[in-house]
Design a protein around this motif. Sequence first.
Motif, PDB file in Angstrom:
ATOM      1  N   ASP A   5       0.833  -1.208   0.000  1.00  0.00           N
ATOM      2  CA  ASP A   5       0.000   0.000   0.000  1.00  0.00           C
ATOM      3  C   ASP A   5       0.864   1.253   0.000  1.00  0.00           C
ATOM      4  N   ASP A  20       2.581   1.603  -3.493  1.00  0.00           N
ATOM      5  CA  ASP A  20       1.656   1.781  -4.598  1.00  0.00           C
ATOM      6  C   ASP A  20       1.216   3.230  -4.642  1.00  0.00           C
ATOM      7  N   GLY A  21       1.405   3.868  -5.759  1.00  0.00           N
ATOM      8  CA  GLY A  21       0.978   5.260  -5.841  1.00  0.00           C
ATOM      9  C   GLY A  21       1.899   6.031  -6.746  1.00  0.00           C
ATOM     10  N   CYS A  77     -18.918  -3.811 -11.435  1.00  0.00           N
ATOM     11  CA  CYS A  77     -17.880  -3.464 -10.451  1.00  0.00           C
ATOM     12  C   CYS A  77     -16.506  -3.390 -11.109  1.00  0.00           C
ATOM     13  N   ALA A  79     -15.881  -2.724 -14.197  1.00  0.00           N
ATOM     14  CA  ALA A  79     -15.824  -1.518 -15.026  1.00  0.00           C
ATOM     15  C   ALA A  79     -15.528  -0.292 -14.168  1.00  0.00           C
ATOM     16  N   HIS A  80     -16.056  -0.284 -12.953  1.00  0.00           N
ATOM     17  CA  HIS A  80     -15.884   0.868 -12.071  1.00  0.00           C
ATOM     18  C   HIS A  80     -14.498   0.865 -11.428  1.00  0.00           C
ATOM     19  N   VAL A  81     -14.040  -0.320 -11.025  1.00  0.00           N
ATOM     20  CA  VAL A  81     -12.778  -0.423 -10.270  1.00  0.00           C
ATOM     21  C   VAL A  81     -11.584  -0.480 -11.216  1.00  0.00           C
ATOM     22  N   GLY A  82     -11.754  -1.116 -12.377  1.00  0.00           N
ATOM     23  CA  GLY A  82     -10.674  -1.155 -13.352  1.00  0.00           C
ATOM     24  C   GLY A  82      -9.756  -2.341 -13.206  1.00  0.00           C
ATOM     25  N   GLU A 139      -8.920  -6.641  -7.795  1.00  0.00           N
ATOM     26  CA  GLU A 139      -9.308  -5.694  -6.753  1.00  0.00           C
ATOM     27  C   GLU A 139     -10.820  -5.671  -6.585  1.00  0.00           C
ATOM     28  N   LEU A 176     -12.848  -6.442  -3.099  1.00  0.00           N
ATOM     29  CA  LEU A 176     -13.805  -5.515  -2.483  1.00  0.00           C
ATOM     30  C   LEU A 176     -15.180  -6.167  -2.338  1.00  0.00           C
ATOM     31  N   ASP A 190     -15.125  -8.552   0.499  1.00  0.00           N
ATOM     32  CA  ASP A 190     -15.123  -7.831   1.775  1.00  0.00           C
ATOM     33  C   ASP A 190     -16.514  -7.285   2.089  1.00  0.00           C
ATOM     34  N   LEU A 246      -9.104  -7.192   4.134  1.00  0.00           N
ATOM     35  CA  LEU A 246      -9.247  -6.609   2.795  1.00  0.00           C
ATOM     36  C   LEU A 246      -7.917  -6.335   2.104  1.00  0.00           C
ATOM     37  N   ARG A 247      -7.008  -5.589   2.748  1.00  0.00           N
ATOM     38  CA  ARG A 247      -5.807  -5.157   2.010  1.00  0.00           C
ATOM     39  C   ARG A 247      -4.944  -6.340   1.584  1.00  0.00           C
ATOM     40  N   ARG A 297      -3.826  -9.846  -6.632  1.00  0.00           N
ATOM     41  CA  ARG A 297      -2.907  -9.283  -7.637  1.00  0.00           C
ATOM     42  C   ARG A 297      -1.761 -10.264  -7.893  1.00  0.00           C
ATOM     43  N   ARG A 341      -3.705  23.179 -15.386  1.00  0.00           N
ATOM     44  CA  ARG A 341      -3.323  23.882 -14.163  1.00  0.00           C
ATOM     45  C   ARG A 341      -3.040  25.356 -14.386  1.00  0.00           C
TER      46      ARG A 341
END
Lengths: 357, 547
Positions: free
Chosen positions: B9, B12-13, B75, B77-80, B84, B88, B91, B137-138, B145, B434
């Motif tokens: 976590d 990731d980012g 789901c 389509a929404h989460v991608g 994951e 969800l 959970d 969950l995590r 993955r 911006r």
Amino acid sequence: MPKAARPRTPGDARPLAGICPAMPAPDPLVVQGPRGGLYCPAGDFWIDPLRSVETALITHAHADHARSGSATYWCAAPGAALLRRRVDPRGRAHLNPVDFGAVHLINGVRCSWHPAGHILGSAQIRLEAEGQVWVVTGDYKRAPDPSCRPFEPVPCDVLVTEATFGLPVYRWPPADAVMDALVAWWRDAAAAGDRAALWAYSLGKTQRILACLAARTDRPGPLWVHRAAAGLCADYAAQGVTLAPFEVFDPATSQPPPGALILTPPAAEDAAWRQALRPQTASASGWMRVRRQRHQRPVDRGFVLSDHADWPALLDTVRASQARTVYVMHSPTDTLARYLREVCGLNAGPVPRLAQA
Amino acid sequence: MIPFAALCDALDGPPAPAAQRAALVAYLRAAPAADLPWALTLLTDGPRPVRVPPADLAAWALDALALPRWLLDDCVAHVGDTGEALALLIDTHRRDPPEGPPRSLHRWMTELVAPLKGADADARRAQVLAAWAALPLRPLVWINRILTTGLRLAVPRAVLAQALADVSALPAPEVAHRLTAFTAPTAAAVAALLAPLAPGLASCAPHPVSPLEPLAGPAEALGPCTDWQATWRWPGLPCQIIRRGADTCVWTDGADLVSDRCPALVAAARGLPDGTVLVGTLLVVEPSAASDPSGDRPPLTPQPHDVLTRRLARPRPSAAVRRRQPLVFVAHDLLADGAGPLTGQPLRARLARLAALSLPRDPPVAGGLWHPPALTAAGWPALEDLRQAPAARRTRGLRLRPLDGADPADPAYHWPLPALTVCAVLVYAHAGARRRQAPLTDYTFAVWHGDALVPVAKTAEGLSPADRAALDAWIHAHTLDRMGPVRTVPAERVFALSFAAVTASPRHKAGLVLQAPRVLAPRPALAPADAARLAALQAHLPSAAGP
């Protein structure tokens, strides 16, 4: 104001009659206006209109539900000051605060306001006319929130529910656990000699977090609240909500010390002070549950803290309302309505549209 | 598993090397020794014990949760991401908190993931369902993955090496080099990775080399042409090949080790003496390019830069990829050879030693090392002619270095190619991101392809503020259509653009795009029909045969 005729073609007013012929949807007490908001033809008033009208019944003071310019506003009494501040600071409109549960007759329709648990003074609006009971939920949540009255289920024939998070991927973790994680993150930032900046809506989320923090003794540093939210906090305090003590953060002049937690609205994400103070950043929102949306925000951490109902709460609310017809608003997809139709066997779909005479 | 999920976590980012390094150091210090082999294998995207198709996971989850397929599709389509979305969903529909004793990462990998290989479908299903019931969950998100796509956290190897260096007191380049050989999740592999340095072992770190300065003013100001070495500057990454004992390190950009991405280059370098440090450019070339017999134009066709970066990002390039995208190392300096460092010697002497290595002098169209012959020119005008020639468009220009400079950090110059120009029609305008938001600053220009205008360049550069304000007013008054922030304007205004090169781009309707485009001036005298045709730009593509 536009005088809308009652829908003439049954097909327009009852889009679901063909899907469930055994259970024809009742004549709509409430229809969707052409440019947002709900219109009640029987009582000739609007609920949460997005433009100026004669009579506006308001569920809560967020800008996507309450707009300025109408002649008369009706709202739940605890949210009256917030509504005044948001839509009518000069006091030109007529504002009717009503107590929760009290019934008012507006053009022959019996209207009452019931707690929705979304923000201070947020309400469901119950309408009774022509032998039907409709409930428009506005935004609501079922999770505990020390800054407002909890949601109360209202039995009805037709439920008009919001579904901002109307997908089964959304289930909120316990709010206490989220607050624990938030305070731990703040403590780590303070221990590292950094400031912490939390992006939270200025009305509702900010005060909810302040109220949760007020009950905690383990706050690692001082609290600062962006000046955009400070006045709203005063309105909460005037209604008897206990908020944690804070200082007002003015980006131009304030210098919060290291270890401070700054609560700031999301619009300030790019602000220059972020460059100057270099805080550790986080966002508190239900959207943070999904990675893709978390990455769209320029923040280091995401806390899943929402003022809306999650999927289990939406289904529970539909069940508790005992409604046989459910109309879904504010939903990104058709998922909830389809689930209610196909899995729960209810009449469900979007709110019928106002037919143009 | 929970500390590893927390690490994932944190990693990731958006790229944040300092934060990633701190998170890695904290994890590596606290993790049980048995977890390290698996953690490092997963973080380096090493070979995975098993792959489970996401469709299998989806079918098992829908069956267990008794949910309709369309709900999962909504789901996803929404989460991608299927893994994951499933985590969800599981959970959300969990009635009880996750059960079972907490297990560490290596137990999850050896007791759950590894046994899935070769198991039949029912056994796999039962194993995975049991794991889902036991994980919060995590960790659930990350185990899904790992099962489907691999971790793919894109932690730069340099950051991971730096973190390992922090906890082991080894030099980071040494750890990076050892990481290229780390593929098996075993304690022995970790021990080898973190083993103390052998005494007397030379460093495998890249040597500092100063970047080129753009040449300001005429080349004649540099003095006699014969005092300067001129080489083509290829569109690739700066690169160093270092030989140490049996090892070969290939560094790009001064920090990234790519030895395991280019096995052919490593094999070709094996014949070089111990201690050799070659400096050059790494590029991907078109495999079909034939060498030019006349030899007076650059005979290789480099592929675009993004092909190179994607090629180097592949952990284990397949044979087909290596054939389609051969890597060429173009040597232009030698900082050390078998006899020791050469950094104190003038470039002239270093080049003589480089020539003595007998690297291939013909362009290796199938990939490999290349020491191109020096550009021979009678003087600056002759070099200028070479620079102006159409075939020079495959390169970025010339590199000029003083032959008597003894220090590789001496000033060296980049002599860019003369800019090309084209007349194109303004078709779209939109507000920049911006800070540049207020005026419409990003203009899209198109040229004719048949009867249609195809966009070839988007730029915000070059117009004076007065011109820009006038154009802004015209765009606001003549907007035909809006698509989000993009405004369509009538194809009426013609502008002269300058650009550095043309590269092929399948993403663009024109099939090409201009590099470094810049608005030179409005051309009010020209009608839209007088704008250039696409064929004129296609002639500038590197793959097009030169005259």
